[in-house]
Design an enzyme around this catalytic site. Structure first.
Site, PDB file in Angstrom:
ATOM      1  N   LYS A   1     -37.829 -53.553 -33.502  1.00 11.33           N
ATOM      2  CA  LYS A   1     -39.011 -52.796 -33.938  1.00 11.33           C
ATOM      3  C   LYS A   1     -38.723 -51.313 -34.155  1.00 11.33           C
ATOM      4  O   LYS A   1     -39.252 -50.703 -35.078  1.00 11.33           O
ATOM      5  CB  LYS A   1     -40.153 -52.963 -32.930  1.00 11.33           C
ATOM      6  CG  LYS A   1     -40.715 -54.366 -32.939  1.00 11.33           C
ATOM      7  CD  LYS A   1     -41.916 -54.500 -32.023  1.00 11.33           C
ATOM      8  CE  LYS A   1     -42.098 -55.965 -31.716  1.00 11.33           C
ATOM      9  NZ  LYS A   1     -43.428 -56.450 -31.655  1.00 11.33           N
TER      10      LYS A   1
ATOM     11  N   GLU B   1     -46.071 -45.891 -28.197  1.00 14.65           N
ATOM     12  CA  GLU B   1     -46.890 -45.386 -29.306  1.00 14.65           C
ATOM     13  C   GLU B   1     -48.336 -45.289 -28.881  1.00 14.65           C
ATOM     14  O   GLU B   1     -48.737 -45.839 -27.848  1.00 14.65           O
ATOM     15  CB  GLU B   1     -46.701 -46.234 -30.577  1.00 14.65           C
ATOM     16  CG  GLU B   1     -47.154 -47.654 -30.459  1.00 14.65           C
ATOM     17  CD  GLU B   1     -46.769 -48.535 -31.663  1.00 14.65           C
ATOM     18  OE1 GLU B   1     -45.812 -48.223 -32.401  1.00 14.65           O
ATOM     19  OE2 GLU B   1     -47.441 -49.556 -31.848  1.00 14.65           O
TER      20      GLU B   1
ATOM     21  N   HIS C   1     -52.814 -60.839 -27.615  1.00 15.54           N
ATOM     22  CA  HIS C   1     -51.996 -60.426 -28.771  1.00 15.54           C
ATOM     23  C   HIS C   1     -51.493 -61.598 -29.596  1.00 15.54           C
ATOM     24  O   HIS C   1     -50.573 -61.451 -30.385  1.00 15.54           O
ATOM     25  CB  HIS C   1     -50.816 -59.539 -28.334  1.00 15.54           C
ATOM     26  CG  HIS C   1     -51.243 -58.356 -27.525  1.00 15.54           C
ATOM     27  ND1 HIS C   1     -52.109 -57.404 -28.005  1.00 15.54           N
ATOM     28  CD2 HIS C   1     -50.939 -57.983 -26.262  1.00 15.54           C
ATOM     29  CE1 HIS C   1     -52.314 -56.491 -27.077  1.00 15.54           C
ATOM     30  NE2 HIS C   1     -51.620 -56.822 -26.005  1.00 15.54           N
TER      31      HIS C   1
ATOM     32  N   ARG D   1     -39.974 -64.054 -42.473  1.00 18.42           N
ATOM     33  CA  ARG D   1     -40.022 -65.534 -42.514  1.00 18.42           C
ATOM     34  C   ARG D   1     -41.402 -65.949 -43.001  1.00 18.42           C
ATOM     35  O   ARG D   1     -42.259 -65.104 -43.200  1.00 18.42           O
ATOM     36  CB  ARG D   1     -39.818 -66.083 -41.100  1.00 18.42           C
ATOM     37  CG  ARG D   1     -40.827 -65.445 -40.151  1.00 18.42           C
ATOM     38  CD  ARG D   1     -40.899 -66.095 -38.800  1.00 18.42           C
ATOM     39  NE  ARG D   1     -41.574 -65.241 -37.835  1.00 18.42           N
ATOM     40  CZ  ARG D   1     -42.887 -65.162 -37.666  1.00 18.42           C
ATOM     41  NH1 ARG D   1     -43.713 -65.863 -38.425  1.00 18.42           N
ATOM     42  NH2 ARG D   1     -43.406 -64.355 -36.761  1.00 18.42           N
TER      43      ARG D   1
HETATM   44  P1  ADP Z   1     -45.523 -58.986 -31.428  1.00 17.58           P
HETATM   45  O1  ADP Z   1     -44.227 -58.816 -32.184  1.00 17.58           O
HETATM   46  O2  ADP Z   1     -45.312 -59.308 -29.988  1.00 17.58           O
HETATM   47  O3  ADP Z   1     -46.511 -59.881 -32.127  1.00 17.58           O
HETATM   48  P2  ADP Z   1     -46.865 -56.604 -32.524  1.00 17.58           P
HETATM   49  O4  ADP Z   1     -46.243 -55.268 -32.498  1.00 17.58           O
HETATM   50  O5  ADP Z   1     -46.875 -57.353 -33.831  1.00 17.58           O
HETATM   51  O6  ADP Z   1     -46.181 -57.518 -31.393  1.00 17.58           O
HETATM   52  O7  ADP Z   1     -48.342 -56.502 -31.997  1.00 17.58           O
HETATM   53  C1  ADP Z   1     -49.143 -57.641 -31.726  1.00 17.58           C
HETATM   54  C2  ADP Z   1     -50.572 -57.232 -31.495  1.00 17.58           C
HETATM   55  O8  ADP Z   1     -50.652 -56.287 -30.402  1.00 17.58           O
HETATM   56  C3  ADP Z   1     -51.251 -56.513 -32.650  1.00 17.58           C
HETATM   57  O9  ADP Z   1     -51.774 -57.402 -33.609  1.00 17.58           O
HETATM   58  C4  ADP Z   1     -52.338 -55.738 -31.920  1.00 17.58           C
HETATM   59  O10 ADP Z   1     -53.416 -56.579 -31.587  1.00 17.58           O
HETATM   60  C5  ADP Z   1     -51.656 -55.319 -30.640  1.00 17.58           C
HETATM   61  N1  ADP Z   1     -51.052 -53.980 -30.796  1.00 17.58           N
HETATM   62  C6  ADP Z   1     -49.760 -53.695 -31.075  1.00 17.58           C
HETATM   63  N2  ADP Z   1     -49.559 -52.356 -31.170  1.00 17.58           N
HETATM   64  C7  ADP Z   1     -50.745 -51.762 -30.935  1.00 17.58           C
HETATM   65  C8  ADP Z   1     -51.224 -50.395 -30.897  1.00 17.58           C
HETATM   66  N3  ADP Z   1     -50.398 -49.353 -31.104  1.00 17.58           N
HETATM   67  N4  ADP Z   1     -52.541 -50.191 -30.641  1.00 17.58           N
HETATM   68  C9  ADP Z   1     -53.371 -51.228 -30.433  1.00 17.58           C
HETATM   69  N5  ADP Z   1     -53.011 -52.511 -30.445  1.00 17.58           N
HETATM   70  C10 ADP Z   1     -51.712 -52.803 -30.691  1.00 17.58           C
END
Ligand code: ADP
Length: 447
Positions: A116, A200, A235, A291
């Site tokens: 990431k 973040e 999530h 993917r």
């Molecule tokens: P993963 O790879 O585990 O799926 P992501 O980075 O795609 O993780 O985040 C998954 C979910 O987590 C997002 O759809 C959101 O709901 C929550 N999330 C991630 N980052 C943030 C953020 N900075 N603020 C609020 N919610 C977040």
């Protein structure tokens, strides 16, 4: 075109890939574990090879076994589906080196986006907006706290190698960050073998909006609009829809074009998804998945495009027929992920499916791994089917989903169908304005 493709996956996505192959006149090879000898993907495929024991590490994640299966069956290409080896750059490389086509992007792009921190830095250079944060890994909890002071609480600390909602922690103050950071870091170390963390700003009520892209080997890239995947538990996505009820055509075009430009600069090949959080009319990139996604059918239904067939054609070297065409969403599509789990406690509920009746009629699609008398094994993901509907507009799609959920019978095990019925009736879903926070509230209310 390829004559034979090996599908390195199981469950509904393996069946889905088989169907696309057969529509294209391509023979399929299924691989399976000892626990999956009776699985639907094995029954459907033209040939099958048992590649190992029940645990994923001994079968679906065993790269050498998958490659041997391709070798002995004379398959020309390997489709990895989602999960398992789909975002494993080493596997993609091995597939190519062994002389097969990998149905997915170049290994370098898988590697780049699989981390990431690297991905965020890279897309910043490509012009995508990102969330304010540490802009790189943090050096332990003290460093994380200093960054949090700078950007202001609440913050989210995430593992750079994380996925599936694991390896992250939300903190509204320093004490929470100190306690949560260590837990998330340990989870990342154990789950992904890499405990690098970054911090973040935590957005409090964002939507999760993602853009589907497709690139070919001739430099053409298109986007197929957005999916709204904001209804999540821990999530993890539960319901998805396309288009999003809150995005204007101008916002869609602008974000879609940014993603297309980014892919053109990268030379991205195949299907991919850019995930964003959307709050106060602003988009923030969070990650890219290199993917096919679970929720790809909603994009297929509103665009009339078979995304798996497109992946295969692109891997074969064909030029995208859709290049230069501006796709406009036609009607509305919703997907409910059907999990074998208790709808109240969310505990997995594998076991034997006794009665099984799938909904049908205009605008209904069921992508499922189930059939009557099938026994769902305990070793794999609890998502066993996807119910997808298409309607002329959002109202009709919701009505159709409610009707289909009424018709769907899965006996013998517990499923989350009762929860989906409640979601379809909730004011949050009906308004379309729900954020990633809202499903937890709906769950609390219906308990
Ligand atoms: P993963 O790879 O585990 O799926 P992501 O980075 O795609 O993780 O985040 C998954 C979910 O987590 C997002 O759809 C959101 O709901 C929550 N999330 C991630 N980052 C943030 C953020 N900075 N603020 C609020 N919610 C977040």
């Amino acid at each position: 075109m390829f004559k034979k493709i090996l599908i390195a996956n199981r469950g509904e996505i393996a069946a889905r890939i088989h169907r696309a192959c057969r529509d294209m006149g391509i023979q399929t090879v299924a691989v399976h574990s000892t626990a999956d000898a009776d699985a639907i993907h094995v029954k459907m495929a033209n040939e099958s090879v048992c590649i190992g024991d029940k645990y994923p590490k001994d079968s679906y994640l065993n790269m050498a076994a998958v490659l041997s299966a391709a070798e002995i069956t004379n398959a020309e290409a390997i489709h990895p589906g989602y999960g398992f080896l789909s975002e494993n750059a080493k596997f993609a490389k091995m597939v190519k080196e062994a002389g097969f086509e990998f149905i997915g992007p170049n290994p370098e792009h898988i590697e780049l986006m699989g981390d990431k921190i690297t991905a965020i830095k890279y897309v910043q250079e490509l012009g995508l907006p990102t969330i304010p944060g540490s802009n790189g890994g943090v050096d332990g909890v003290e460093h994380a706290c200093r960054i949090a002071e700078e950007i202001g609480y609440p913050v989210i600390a995430k593992a750079t190698a994380g996925g599936g909602g694991r390896g992250m922690t939300i903190a509204f103050n320093e004490a929470e960050l100190r306690s949560g950071f260590k837990i998330a870091q340990t989870e990342a170390k154990n789950g992904f073998g890499d405990d690098t963390m970054f911090v973040e700003k935590f957005l409090q009520k964002p939507k999760h909006i993602e853009i589907q892209v497709l690139g070919d080997k001739h430099g053409n890239v298109i986007h197929l609009g957005e999916r709204d995947c904001s209804l999540q538990r821990r999530h993890q996505k539960v319901v998805e829809e396309a288009p999003s009820a809150v995005l204007s055509a101008a916002q869609r075009d602008e974000l879609g074009e940014l993603c297309v430009k980014a892919c053109e600069k990268m030379g991205y090949i195949g299907a991919g998804t850019f995930e964003f959080l959307f709050e106060d009319d602003r988009f923030y990139f969070i990650e890219m998945n290199t993917r096919i996604q679970v929720e790809h059918p909603v994009t297929e239904l509103i665009n009339g495009v078979d995304l798996i067939a497109e992946q295969i054609k692109v891997a074969y070297g064909e030029e995208l027929e859709l290049k230069g065409i501006k796709l406009r969403p036609r009607g509305h599509s919703i997907e409910c992920r059907i999990n074998a789990e208790d709808p109240k406690t969310f505990m997995p509920s594998p076991g034997k499916v006794t009665d099984y009746f799938t909904p049908g009629g205009l605008g209904i699609r069921v992508d499922s791994a189930l059939y009557p008398e099938y026994t769902i094994p305990v070793y794999y993901d609890s998502m066993v089917a996807k119910l997808i509907v298409h309607g002329a507009n959002r109202e009709q799609a919701i009505a159709r989903m409610k009707r289909a959920l009424e018709e769907f019978v899965i006996g013998g095990i517990k499923t989350n169908i009762p929860l989906h019925r409640k979601i379809m009736e909730s004011e949050e879903f009906i308004s379309g304005k729900y954020s990633v926070k809202d499903l937890e509230d709906i769950i609390k209310r219906v308990k």
